[in-house]
Design an enzyme around this catalytic site. Structure first.
Site, short mmCIF file in Angstrom:
data_model
loop_
_atom_site.label_atom_id
_atom_site.label_comp_id
_atom_site.label_asym_id
_atom_site.label_seq_id
_atom_site.Cartn_x
_atom_site.Cartn_y
_atom_site.Cartn_z
N LYS A 169 28.39 7.20 28.95
CA LYS A 169 28.61 7.41 30.38
C LYS A 169 27.46 8.19 31.01
CE LYS A 169 30.39 7.68 34.45
NZ LYS A 169 31.69 8.21 34.86
N LYS A 237 26.08 16.38 39.31
CA LYS A 237 26.72 16.94 38.10
C LYS A 237 26.34 16.13 36.86
CE LYS A 237 30.89 15.64 37.29
NZ LYS A 237 31.35 14.99 36.08
#
Length: 282
Positions: A169, A237
């Site tokens: 991811k 992030k």
């Protein structure tokens, strides 16, 4: 219908439509969200629980879909105070590999299963059940989870032990961050050269440079409406997580600098392609 009882913790922009797909499939579902209003429309067909502990006690398989390391750790600190033997936890959040490995180890010590199963896709694929799910964990746990994961995604890819789902991811989102910044810069260049956004995006999307990523952001760029499907702050992030995980490449510094500056200028809550607003000011 499966006899297993399902819990879902975290009903944000992604978690809410994902939990809805499990509800529509007819599974026995308990949900919890820290902001109770987000759970209101589950009251008719599912059970809205008052705490994380209530969800865990009344579920066999528990999904978590939360914002960041701190939120996930807070939930699992509560989880780990209970007898969770035989339960399966599926964390679909995007967090650090370190947090994933710490949580998976702690869950397994208490004789429960754990999968890290982050997703590729934003709110529309979440609602449609067409996410791509990247899974780290034991094969037996994945087989147990598959009937439920198949209601959430169109492709489930098992990548190995715990932590591998998160690793994939972070890698794919690093790539997406380069696509979105590059797309924004390209549109600003074509703006300067007098090409309409509609025409430029049609050319991009019909050419080898087009992709699902460019197509999904086309309406936002042509309408100049940056309501978030995936917020810029979330991409920032993930870039920082990728950096901490080893992304130290020529583009890394530029990406961090640009997305951080866009956040600092107040664009963090907009969609990630809203980075064009910061770049146009610059």
């Amino acid at each position: 219908m499966s006899e297993e009882k399902i819990g879902f913790i975290g009903l944000g922009n992604m978690g809410h439509p994902m939990a809805k797909n499990l509800e529509k499939a007819g599974f026995q579902l308990s949900v919890f969200n820290r902001t109770a209003e987000k759970a209101a429309d589950f009251k008719e067909r599912s059970i809205v629980r008052n705490t994380v502990s209530d969800v865990v006690k009344n579920s066999d398989i528990i999904f978590t879909m939360l914002t960041n390391d701190a939120a996930v750790k807070a939930v699992y600190e509560e989880v780990l105070t209970q007898d969770i033997s035989g339960k399966l936890f599926i964390d679909m959040s995007t967090i650090s590999p370190e947090a994933t490995n710490d949580i998976s180890s702690a869950v397994k010590i208490k004789e429960a299963g754990f999968l890290d199963a982050p997703v590729a896709g934003s709110t529309k694929p979440a609602a449609e059940g067409t996410l791509i799910i990247m899974v780290g964990g034991d094969e037996k746990d994945l087989q147990r989870a598959k009937p439920y994961l198949q209601k959430l995604g169109k492709h489930i890819k098992h990548l190995g032990e715990n932590g591998k789902g998160i690793a994939a991811k972070l890698s794919v989102n690093y790539f997406l961050s380069t696509i979105y910044q590059g797309l924004a810069e390209t549109i600003l260049l074509s703006d300067k050269l007098g090409i309409s956004r509609k025409d430029m995006l049609e050319i991009i999307n019909q050419s080898a440079s087009g992709s699902g990523a460019t197509k999904v952001k086309t309406p936002l760029l042509t309408d100049e409406n940056y309501d978030p499907a995936f917020a810029l702050d979330l991409m920032l992030k993930d870039i920082l997580l990728a950096k901490d995980a080893g992304a130290n490449f020529p583009l890394s510094k530029t990406l961090i600098e640009t997305y951080q500056s866009a956040h600092d200028d107040g664009f963090g809550k907009d969609d990630v392609i809203g980075i064009i607003q910061y770049l146009s000011k610059k």
